[in-house]
Design a protein around this motif. Sequence first.
Motif, PDB file in Angstrom:
ATOM      1  N   HIS A 153       0.822  -1.210   0.000  1.00  0.00           N
ATOM      2  CA  HIS A 153       0.000   0.000   0.000  1.00  0.00           C
ATOM      3  C   HIS A 153       0.856   1.260   0.000  1.00  0.00           C
ATOM      4  O   HIS A 153       1.832   1.369   0.722  1.00  0.00           O
ATOM      5  CB  HIS A 153      -0.920   0.013   1.225  1.00  0.00           C
ATOM      6  N   THR A 154       0.475   2.179  -0.863  1.00  0.00           N
ATOM      7  CA  THR A 154       1.108   3.498  -0.918  1.00  0.00           C
ATOM      8  C   THR A 154       0.011   4.550  -0.896  1.00  0.00           C
ATOM      9  O   THR A 154      -1.124   4.258  -0.545  1.00  0.00           O
ATOM     10  CB  THR A 154       1.970   3.667  -2.186  1.00  0.00           C
ATOM     11  N   SER A 155       0.331   5.707  -1.355  1.00  0.00           N
ATOM     12  CA  SER A 155      -0.613   6.819  -1.285  1.00  0.00           C
ATOM     13  C   SER A 155      -1.804   6.683  -2.222  1.00  0.00           C
ATOM     14  O   SER A 155      -2.824   7.331  -2.000  1.00  0.00           O
ATOM     15  CB  SER A 155       0.117   8.127  -1.578  1.00  0.00           C
ATOM     16  N   ASP A 156      -1.682   5.854  -3.265  1.00  0.00           N
ATOM     17  CA  ASP A 156      -2.816   5.723  -4.179  1.00  0.00           C
ATOM     18  C   ASP A 156      -2.863   4.338  -4.824  1.00  0.00           C
ATOM     19  O   ASP A 156      -1.933   3.550  -4.715  1.00  0.00           O
ATOM     20  CB  ASP A 156      -2.822   6.831  -5.239  1.00  0.00           C
ATOM     21  N   ARG A 157      -3.957   4.089  -5.496  1.00  0.00           N
ATOM     22  CA  ARG A 157      -4.237   2.785  -6.092  1.00  0.00           C
ATOM     23  C   ARG A 157      -3.211   2.410  -7.161  1.00  0.00           C
ATOM     24  O   ARG A 157      -2.684   1.296  -7.180  1.00  0.00           O
ATOM     25  CB  ARG A 157      -5.653   2.817  -6.687  1.00  0.00           C
ATOM     26  N   ARG A 158      -2.910   3.334  -8.048  1.00  0.00           N
ATOM     27  CA  ARG A 158      -1.981   3.042  -9.152  1.00  0.00           C
ATOM     28  C   ARG A 158      -0.569   2.742  -8.651  1.00  0.00           C
ATOM     29  O   ARG A 158       0.093   1.832  -9.148  1.00  0.00           O
ATOM     30  CB  ARG A 158      -1.962   4.205 -10.144  1.00  0.00           C
ATOM     31  N   ARG A 159      -0.106   3.468  -7.668  1.00  0.00           N
ATOM     32  CA  ARG A 159       1.222   3.197  -7.111  1.00  0.00           C
ATOM     33  C   ARG A 159       1.247   1.869  -6.370  1.00  0.00           C
ATOM     34  O   ARG A 159       2.246   1.146  -6.410  1.00  0.00           O
ATOM     35  CB  ARG A 159       1.649   4.334  -6.196  1.00  0.00           C
ATOM     36  N   THR A 160       0.159   1.554  -5.698  1.00  0.00           N
ATOM     37  CA  THR A 160       0.072   0.262  -5.010  1.00  0.00           C
ATOM     38  C   THR A 160       0.161  -0.869  -6.026  1.00  0.00           C
ATOM     39  O   THR A 160       0.920  -1.829  -5.835  1.00  0.00           O
ATOM     40  CB  THR A 160      -1.235   0.168  -4.194  1.00  0.00           C
TER      41      THR A 160
END
Length: 66
Positions: free
Chosen positions: A15-22
């Motif tokens: 998990h990161t700050s947003d869906r695409r980065r995750t």
Amino acid sequence: MNLSVEEENLICMYHTSDRRRTMARMLAARPDMDTEMRQLTKGTIAKLERMTDADFDGQRFDFTGE
């Protein structure tokens, strides 16, 4: 979106700050995963692709231990 415990735990790990980065972090880790984890990751990414950014932002991802 209904996520299994395994899928939710996987998302927590990357998990990161947003869906695409995750999703990008999960994809980057796939070559180092065994076959079972690659399959879990593939299915989880497919669910994340169907999820909107707003849905992802509104979702609470909690790591669930055994």
